[in-house]
Design a protein around this motif. Structure first.
Motif, PDB file in Angstrom:
ATOM      1  N   UNK A   1       0.821  -1.222   0.000  1.00  0.00           N
ATOM      2  CA  UNK A   1       0.000   0.000   0.000  1.00  0.00           C
ATOM      3  C   UNK A   1       0.852   1.268   0.000  1.00  0.00           C
ATOM      4  N   UNK A   2       2.128   1.122   0.282  1.00  0.00           N
ATOM      5  CA  UNK A   2       3.015   2.286   0.265  1.00  0.00           C
ATOM      6  C   UNK A   2       2.903   3.148   1.507  1.00  0.00           C
ATOM      7  N   UNK A   3       2.578   2.547   2.642  1.00  0.00           N
ATOM      8  CA  UNK A   3       2.465   3.305   3.883  1.00  0.00           C
ATOM      9  C   UNK A   3       2.048   2.422   5.035  1.00  0.00           C
ATOM     10  N   UNK A   4       2.123   2.968   6.238  1.00  0.00           N
ATOM     11  CA  UNK A   4       1.760   2.207   7.441  1.00  0.00           C
ATOM     12  C   UNK A   4       0.300   1.783   7.379  1.00  0.00           C
ATOM     13  N   UNK A   5       0.035   0.580   7.890  1.00  0.00           N
ATOM     14  CA  UNK A   5      -1.333   0.044   7.865  1.00  0.00           C
ATOM     15  C   UNK A   5      -1.702  -0.520   9.223  1.00  0.00           C
ATOM     16  N   UNK A   6      -2.942  -0.270   9.636  1.00  0.00           N
ATOM     17  CA  UNK A   6      -3.489  -0.866  10.859  1.00  0.00           C
ATOM     18  C   UNK A   6      -4.432  -1.993  10.451  1.00  0.00           C
ATOM     19  N   UNK A   7      -4.064  -3.226  10.797  1.00  0.00           N
ATOM     20  CA  UNK A   7      -4.906  -4.371  10.473  1.00  0.00           C
ATOM     21  C   UNK A   7      -5.926  -4.554  11.583  1.00  0.00           C
ATOM     22  N   UNK A   8      -7.180  -4.657  11.229  1.00  0.00           N
ATOM     23  CA  UNK A   8      -8.231  -4.753  12.240  1.00  0.00           C
ATOM     24  C   UNK A   8      -9.365  -5.640  11.756  1.00  0.00           C
ATOM     25  N   UNK A   9     -10.196  -6.039  12.690  1.00  0.00           N
ATOM     26  CA  UNK A   9     -11.365  -6.857  12.396  1.00  0.00           C
ATOM     27  C   UNK A   9     -12.458  -6.486  13.387  1.00  0.00           C
ATOM     28  N   UNK A  10     -13.519  -7.271  13.459  1.00  0.00           N
ATOM     29  CA  UNK A  10     -14.605  -6.994  14.405  1.00  0.00           C
ATOM     30  C   UNK A  10     -14.916  -8.247  15.227  1.00  0.00           C
ATOM     31  N   UNK A  11     -15.658  -8.065  16.305  1.00  0.00           N
ATOM     32  CA  UNK A  11     -16.049  -9.203  17.149  1.00  0.00           C
ATOM     33  C   UNK A  11     -16.921 -10.184  16.378  1.00  0.00           C
ATOM     34  N   UNK A  12     -17.739  -9.655  15.487  1.00  0.00           N
ATOM     35  CA  UNK A  12     -18.621 -10.529  14.712  1.00  0.00           C
ATOM     36  C   UNK A  12     -17.815 -11.473  13.819  1.00  0.00           C
ATOM     37  N   UNK A  13     -16.725 -10.978  13.234  1.00  0.00           N
ATOM     38  CA  UNK A  13     -15.873 -11.812  12.385  1.00  0.00           C
ATOM     39  C   UNK A  13     -15.245 -12.931  13.218  1.00  0.00           C
ATOM     40  N   UNK A  14     -14.735 -12.594  14.398  1.00  0.00           N
ATOM     41  CA  UNK A  14     -14.113 -13.593  15.266  1.00  0.00           C
ATOM     42  C   UNK A  14     -15.139 -14.616  15.751  1.00  0.00           C
ATOM     43  N   UNK A  15     -16.336 -14.146  16.122  1.00  0.00           N
ATOM     44  CA  UNK A  15     -17.405 -15.053  16.558  1.00  0.00           C
ATOM     45  C   UNK A  15     -17.788 -16.022  15.433  1.00  0.00           C
ATOM     46  N   UNK A  16     -17.841 -15.507  14.220  1.00  0.00           N
ATOM     47  CA  UNK A  16     -18.193 -16.340  13.072  1.00  0.00           C
ATOM     48  C   UNK A  16     -17.137 -17.434  12.862  1.00  0.00           C
ATOM     49  N   UNK A  17     -15.859 -17.081  12.984  1.00  0.00           N
ATOM     50  CA  UNK A  17     -14.780 -18.055  12.821  1.00  0.00           C
ATOM     51  C   UNK A  17     -14.821 -19.111  13.931  1.00  0.00           C
ATOM     52  N   UNK A  18     -15.143 -18.670  15.142  1.00  0.00           N
ATOM     53  CA  UNK A  18     -15.246 -19.619  16.257  1.00  0.00           C
ATOM     54  C   UNK A  18     -16.377 -20.619  16.024  1.00  0.00           C
ATOM     55  N   UNK A  19     -17.465 -20.152  15.451  1.00  0.00           N
ATOM     56  CA  UNK A  19     -18.627 -21.025  15.231  1.00  0.00           C
ATOM     57  C   UNK A  19     -18.383 -22.058  14.134  1.00  0.00           C
TER      58      UNK A  19
END
Length: 234
Positions: free
Chosen positions: A53-71
């Protein structure tokens, strides 16, 4: 990293920086499908994405994404471990988690004011993201991360901006606040009150002038005739 691919990404990043005010650090929202694809293709997202991307990046997600992966259980256990390493952004589904795609779409509502990138392999989610202007889309093809070209919706939005036909929602509030701070809003209101619309001719001036009447509503000519008759009688 191929030179052509890097030039492609640089050009697209220039578009989003200039047209939608994207700035470092770039905030990238990742879903479970992207994490799974990165794991399968041995892509180090945290190390490779900022360079692409040519610059600093903050990688993030949401609780819903993590809950979905757990399920989804063991099949996506590795993807869940990757997602848990990222910063968790607050969403509006604390009590009732929704699907990862629904959650990510809610994060880019109202013109994507937080300037999120969306990283996903979900084709249905990608199609919905493309219908919203100003949302960069990332996906993985053949062991490589790719920044999608601006969607027709984003291009049309920018074209309207250039012709002064549209003001982004996130700018409207700042314009109002600036006017209030400088006292311009009040002045404009006073000017609008003082301004009068051009009126038509005075209706009274359009009336026909009436002839003056003398004694008992008689016209002057009738009075003269009576005076002449009296003189003759004498």
């Amino acid at each position: 990293m191929g030179v052509t691919r890097q030039k492609h990404a640089k050009k697209i990043m220039g578009f989003y920086k200039h047209s939608f005010q994207f700035r470092e650090p770039f905030q990238v929202l990742l879903d479970g499908t992207f994490c799974q694809a990165a794991l399968r293709n041995k892509i180090q997202i945290r190390e490779q994405l900022p360079g692409y991307l040519g610059g600093a990046a903050q990688l993030c997600t949401t609780r819903c994404v993590i809950k979905e992966l757990e399920s989804l259980g063991k099949a996506l256990y590795g993807a869940k471990l990757i997602a848990q390493r990222f910063e968790v952004r607050n969403c509006s589904h604390h009590k009732d988690p929704v699907s990862g795609s629904t959650c990510l779409l809610s994060m880019i509502e109202d013109g994507n004011p937080h300037h999120f990138f969306i990283a996903t392999q979900d084709q249905d989610l990608s199609n919905k993201v493309k219908k919203k202007p100003g949302v960069p889309l990332l996906f993985i093809i053949q062991n490589t991360m790719v920044l999608d070209k601006p969607s027709p919706k984003s291009l049309a939005f920018v074209q309207k901006l250039q012709t002064n036909q549209l003001v982004p929602e996130y700018r409207k509030q700042s314009i109002v606040e600036l006017k209030e701070k400088e006292g311009l809003a009040k002045q404009e209101g006073e000017k609008r009150r003082k301004r009068k619309r051009p009126g038509g001719p005075n209706p009274l001036s359009c009336l026909k002038k009436k002839k003056k009447k003398t004694q008992e509503g008689q016209e002057p000519s009738a009075v003269k005739k009576k005076r002449r008759k009296r003189k003759r009688n004498r």
